[in-house]
Scaffold this active site. Structure first.
Site, mmCIF file in Angstrom:
data_model
loop_
_atom_site.group_PDB
_atom_site.id
_atom_site.type_symbol
_atom_site.label_atom_id
_atom_site.label_comp_id
_atom_site.label_asym_id
_atom_site.label_seq_id
_atom_site.Cartn_x
_atom_site.Cartn_y
_atom_site.Cartn_z
ATOM 1 N N ASP A 734 37.212 41.511 39.918
ATOM 2 C CA ASP A 734 37.861 42.494 38.835
ATOM 3 C C ASP A 734 38.344 43.591 39.348
ATOM 4 O O ASP A 734 38.082 44.160 40.344
ATOM 5 C CB ASP A 734 36.615 42.562 37.562
ATOM 6 C CG ASP A 734 35.548 43.265 38.318
ATOM 7 O OD1 ASP A 734 35.092 43.244 39.131
ATOM 8 O OD2 ASP A 734 34.872 43.758 37.097
ATOM 9 N N LYS A 804 28.676 55.541 31.058
ATOM 10 C CA LYS A 804 29.916 54.525 31.549
ATOM 11 C C LYS A 804 30.630 54.218 30.314
ATOM 12 O O LYS A 804 31.849 53.991 30.568
ATOM 13 C CB LYS A 804 29.198 53.412 31.807
ATOM 14 C CG LYS A 804 30.049 52.229 32.603
ATOM 15 C CD LYS A 804 29.408 51.072 33.264
ATOM 16 C CE LYS A 804 30.464 50.187 33.553
ATOM 17 N NZ LYS A 804 29.851 48.883 34.445
ATOM 18 N N ASP A 980 41.432 41.736 32.947
ATOM 19 C CA ASP A 980 41.639 42.344 34.208
ATOM 20 C C ASP A 980 40.822 41.942 35.368
ATOM 21 O O ASP A 980 40.313 42.533 36.173
ATOM 22 C CB ASP A 980 41.307 43.917 34.092
ATOM 23 C CG ASP A 980 39.838 44.272 33.333
ATOM 24 O OD1 ASP A 980 39.167 43.247 33.012
ATOM 25 O OD2 ASP A 980 39.382 45.425 33.379
#
Length: 1102
Positions: A734, A804, A980
């Site tokens: 990824d 995050k 992605d």
């Protein structure tokens, strides 16, 4: 006897007493079975046959005959003949036993029934013993032959090795005329040493340690256990008792001898028919789910019958009256009466049974997979749209009297004119019939804010686990045949039966629109070819992994399933919090259960996973169970089919790196990950001696995707055990912070690009640590906190995990309130002396002590983080300002924001406002006044500004996938994407990495670059809606007008004096077109550096 096997028929020729052998052994056991029972039933001695002994005898005969050994077969045939002969003897004869005494020594009495029974059944025991003895004699004899052959082969091999060693010795002696003293034993030792090194070189891949013979034996033992199909079948059979009737029917179709196309068509028709007759299919069985259905059907049937009774009287006299009244009304006043008539006609045409079944089934499905929310409005509108599609199945001759009164084609025409309010009426009527007549679907007031109170619909906690398992429709099943191609005019009907697509998809449209967008996205040829290729990828179930998962599913103490492999009963005494936790847990149980059930169903079939596209171009599989975009469990079960992937060197490297990534070493340099692999495997093998999940349990903090880790571990063990094995596991790499990668490429900011692994100028990138943007952002936040004026904030250091989620949403217009919500997932709230505080745990502070923040100081913490994430990243700030300025112009001119993606999609981003409107569907007496939101023609400026950036970035993400698929199709690589993330087989991952980079480069760095193309498109759109304005100098204010010109303005994008005049405004408003972000001043130089840096990056994906 239910054993399915090749049969050998033996019939008894009573006249000649001979056995006639044919090719069907099942008939042999049938005949013996029936003969024995016939003898017993015909006997006058009341013989009762021991069925257990008969079954044991027949199974033994089948197992022996399976070996197809003539010598054994002959012996068995003779034994069978003796059994029948002896049993018949006991049946047909009257037998006596002596009861003589001294006075009457010759006295006899007939056997008792007990004696006849005992001797008759003893024949069966003797038969079993005789057959076993024959088998033992044969095996002993066969073993002696094997030993002789093995000894003979061993002697031959030994002689060949000695001969080979002599030759090797002679060659070595002659090299460079060196005198070497060798004997055969030393050469043998040397050859073994060389072979051992070669073997270990393969095994260790890029590691630096070796595996012992014990390790190899253990690996083979693990793989052997996983591939025992009889164990897998037993576990599936146990699971199948819990499956719905629908899944059982699908299993019968899959197991049939139909050709693949007919199987797929049969499944499509079965599922559609099941949905339309859901209640009828489930009325007569005894499962809990079906008892529930059995209890509520009479109530629903009564409610429907009462609703329609008045309309059916006197040959639909009430409907005739309604038609007459409507025809005499003007267009503006007949709408409500028309909607009411449509609702009644829809139910009459579809029929009570199908309406009950389909609406109930769809409500359960909508509530189980609630993508658009569970408000009564959303559920009713969605249900209305779905029930209308059922009319496509209604034939003209199904209800001739109703069709004569109001033709169905006329009804369909009127339905096509309905707005959302009309669709809501239909859906709400059907929903109301269910909520008013049973307690399975319940309503609750979700937001109590006066007039804006909104009803939420949900499945009653008591029934949720028993009903949601049934909520599987055709689009959640894999396809056995390749989905049909998109037609030249863009119609998309992936299923064999077009009605299947119409009923479940979007009227033949590939792109699913969004309810709050006024305009639809226009597709492109590249999109069509990309989707056609992705739909052509064939998959299969990982049986070894399925075997592991089924065993773990039965383990009540499973650490991998974390308790979600058991249903939690919801009790009346449970608190609200406990009920919510149980409902959430049971929802995951249902998801996992459906994934495992479908994987078990399709384990012996190759299949396809058709996809659809959202308005931004993002690709999603229709199935949300067996899906490569599903969770860890679903992805671990999927393998590429039709691929021959014997690992080469690059394949070994990619498999090893992926295993290290899954083991939690993805933050290490590429080269260091490779050195970790052997240690991971050895530690796993040692742990496996205790439990096959112990390694994961011991490393649960590092391993976030345990099922995929196990799947790839088994692939690695297989490659060690068998170097020629076909390894078809998807390897998934990824992108790191892909949204910010796109921003860095758009703005050409090198520092940002470097921090998201888009760019590197390293001479040896495999030895470098991958950059971590989250850590980069965290350090900037810490710098601000340490210099804060607030004492408590200076003690806060946070950590990567806490920030995050907020960092991930940077490209998507993160708000300060959003940051506060994200942070609260890691903090707690406590009340001290009536004051409430947010508690920052010691793990996130410098002093390692908990820090208490009042809400004012917590707001300052959020403000600092927001400032860093939005203002201190210059490229993000410049790009956001640029787009906001452009959006302001589009809104001012009242024109849609449009852009053409790099793959050719034309997106019109027109977020519209909705106005609340109170509605009461007067078809039912029990209907309530409900507030629904209906679309207007006005643009929602605030929503557009807030949501433009995330949707724009997602459209670029999608374009990267389209360009990739377009190039991959020419190379015929197996591939799938998770937005992605990119997957292929191990051998193809380096090729795929290069193609992903090339697609990205084509978007941003070929020709003039995408941002400049986009800017020109914006300008052209603005100019087409305005009058050009030329100025001799800088404009200080809007009144500084030097003159208008009718000539088309030639825009020069790198200048700062480009203005247009709003031609609609009453005053001559002058609008300044914003400039491109600063990075484009040195565009050509930056582009060349970027391309070189991207191609050099090792962690662009991976």
């Amino acid at each position: 006897n239910s054993i399915v096997r090749k049969r050998i028929e033996i019939s008894t020729n009573e006249n000649r007493g001979q056995l006639v052998v044919s090719s069907d052994k099942y008939s042999l056991v049938d005949n013996l079975f029936y003969n024995l029972h016939d003898y017993a039933s015909q006997s006058k001695h009341n013989i009762i046959i021991d069925d257990g002994k008969v079954e044991k005898l027949l199974n033994l005969i089948c197992n022996v005959l399976d070996r197809n050994v003539n010598e054994l077969n002959d012996s068995v045939f003779l034994i069978i003949k003796d059994i029948e002969k002896e049993c018949k003897y006991y049946v047909s004869n009257v037998l006596y036993r002596s009861v003589g005494s001294r006075k009457n020594r010759g006295r006899e009495v007939e056997w008792s029934s007990y004696k006849y029974n005992k001797e008759f059944n003893k024949v069966l025991d003797k038969g079993i013993i005789s057959i076993n003895n024959e088998v033992l004699k044969f095996i002993s004899k066969e073993r002696e032959g094997y030993i002789e052959r093995v000894e003979s082969i061993a002697v031959t091999v030994k002689n060949k090795i000695l001969e080979l060693n002599n030759n090797i010795a002679e060659v070595l002696l002659s090299i460079k005329n060196k005198v070497i003293v060798l004997n055969k034993e030393s050469v043998v030792a040397k050859v073994e040493e060389i072979n051992y090194e070669v073997h270990n070189k393969f095994i260790k891949g890029n590691g630096n340690t070796n595996f012992s013979n014990r390790n190899l034996t253990e690996i083979k033992s693990i793989l052997k256990e996983l591939n025992k199909m009889e164990i897998l079948d037993n576990r599936i059979n146990k699971l199948s008792t819990k499956e719905s009737d629908l899944l059982k029917v699908i299993k019968e179709i899959l197991d049939s001898n139909l050709i693949i196309e007919d199987k797929q068509l049969a499944i499509e028709k079965t599922v559609v028919e099941y949905e339309l007759t859901f209640f009828r299919h489930n009325m007569d069985t005894h499962e809990t789910r079906n008892k529930i259905i059995h209890n509520i059907y009479p109530k629903l049937n009564k409610a429907y019958t009462e609703l329609l009774a008045n309309y059916k009287l006197n040959r639909y006299s009430k409907i005739k009256k309604s038609i007459h009244l409507i025809s005499n009304k003007s267009e503006g006043t007949k709408s409500k009466e028309m909607i009411k008539l449509i609702v009644v006609l829809v139910i009459l045409y579809i029929g009570i049974d199908k309406c009950i079944s389909y609406s109930f089934y769809q409500i359960i499905n909508l509530l189980t997979n609630a993508r658009d929310g569970t408000s009564r409005t959303n559920i009713a509108i969605n249900l209305g749209f779905r029930i209308i599609k059922v009319l496509k199945y209604i034939k003209l001759d199904e209800n001739p009297s109703l069709n004569a009164l109001y033709p169905i084609n006329k009804l369909k025409d009127e339905i096509s004119k309905l707005d959302n309010e009309g669709i809501y009426w239909i859906g709400d009527t059907l929903l109301g019939l269910i909520t008013a007549n049973c307690d399975i679907v319940v309503e609750e007031l979700k937001w109590n804010s006066g007039k804006d109170s909104q009803l939420e619909v949900r499945i009653n906690d008591k029934f949720i686990s028993n009903l949601t398992v049934s909520g599987i429709n055709i689009v959640q099943l894999p396809m056995l045949t390749e989905p049909r191609k998109i037609s030249s005019d863009g119609l998309y009907f992936p299923y064999i039966n077009s009605d299947t697509t119409n009923l479940h998809l979007f009227e033949g449209e590939l792109i699913k629109g969004k309810y709050n967008l006024r305009d639809h996205t226009e597709a492109s040829e590249m999109l069509y070819s990309s989707i056609n290729y992705l739909n052509s990828i064939k998959f299969k179930i990982n049986k070894a992994m399925l075997n592991f998962i089924l065993a773990e599913w039965d383990n009540k103490d499973s650490k991998l399933f974390k308790g979600y492999n058991m249903l939690k009963p919801i009790l009346e005494t449970d608190s609200k919090e406990i009920k919510e936790e149980k409902v959430s847990s049971n929802s995951k149980y249902t998801l996992y259960s459906n994934i495992i059930s479908l994987a078990s169903l399709y384990k012996d079939n190759e299949f396809y996973l058709p996809v659809y596209v959202d308005f931004r171009g993002r690709v999603y599989p229709l199935s949300n169970y067996i899906s490569y975009q599903g969770g860890d469990l679903a992805r671990s079960l999927i393998l590429f089919a039709d691929t021959k992937c014997v690992l080469n060197n690059s394949g070994k490297e990619c498999l090893n790196v992926y295993l290290a990534n899954l083991a939690g070493y993805d933050k290490l340099p590429w080269s260091e990950r490779l050195t970790k692999v052997d240690g991971i495997i050895k530690e796993y093998l040692e742990s496996n001696e205790i439990s096959n999940t112990k390694y994961i349990e011991d490393n649960i903090d590092k391993i976030s995707e345990p099922f995929q880790f196990i799947s790839i571990m088994y692939a690695k063990l297989l490659s060690i055990s068998n170097p020629k094995a076909n390894i078809s596991n998807p390897i998934l790499f990824d992108a790191s912070c892909s949204g910010i990668q796109h921003i860095a490429a758009l703005t050409l900011e090198k520092e940002l690009a470097s921090n998201v692994n888009l760019y590197t100028d390293s001479s040896n990138p495999k030895e470098d640590y991958p950059q971590d943007f989250y850590t980069y952002a965290l350090e900037k936040i810490r710098d601000k906190l340490i210099n804060s004026d607030i004492t408590e904030l200076r003690d806060i250091k946070l950590n990567r995990k806490i920030i995050k989620r907020s960092v991930m949403t940077i490209p998507y217009n993160i708000s300060m309130a959003g940051i506060g919500e994200h942070l609260m997932e890691h903090f707690t709230v406590k009340t001290v002396l009536k004051y409430r505080y947010v508690v920052i745990p010691g793990s996130a502070t410098i002093s390692s002590k908990d820090v208490y923040l009042d809400y004012s100081k917590y707001g300052q913490l959020c403000k600092i983080i927001y400032f860093v994430l939005t203002k201190e990243l210059p490229s993000l700030r410049l790009l956001s300002n640029y787009f906001e300025s452009m959006i302001d112009i589009f809104v001012k001119l009242n024109i849609p924001i449009t852009w053409v993606t790099p793959s050719g999609l034309k997106i019109k981003y027109t977020n519209i406002k909705f106005k609340p409107q109170k509605v009461k569907t007067s078809v039912l007496n029990t209907s309530k006044i409900t507030t629904i939101k209906l679309p207007t023609d006005s643009l929602d400026v605030l929503s557009t500004k807030r949501s433009f950036m995330p949707n724009f970035i997602h459209s670029l993400d999608a374009s990267n996938v389209h360009l990739l698929l377009n190039s991959v199709s020419y190379k015929n690589l197996p591939v799938y994407t998770v937005h992605d993330c990119f997957a292929s087989t191990a051998n193809n991952m380096f090729k795929l990495e290069k193609l992903v980079k090339n697609a990205f480069i084509n978007i941003y760095f070929n020709d003039e670059g995408y941002l400049l193309k986009l800017h020109k498109h914006f300008v052209d759109t603005i100019i087409s809606a305005t009058d050009p304005y030329l100025s001799n100098g800088n404009i200080e204010n809007e009144n500084d007008i030097k003159g208008l010109t009718t000539e088309r303005l030639e825009y020069k994008p790198l200048l700062s004096s480009n203005y247009v005049a709003d031609r609609i405004s009453t005053k001559a408003d002058i609008i300044k077109i914003p400039d491109l972000p600063a990075g484009y001043k040195n565009k050509n130089k930056n582009i060349n550096e970027f391309v070189k840096g991207i191609l050099n990056s090792k962690y662009f994906i991976g």
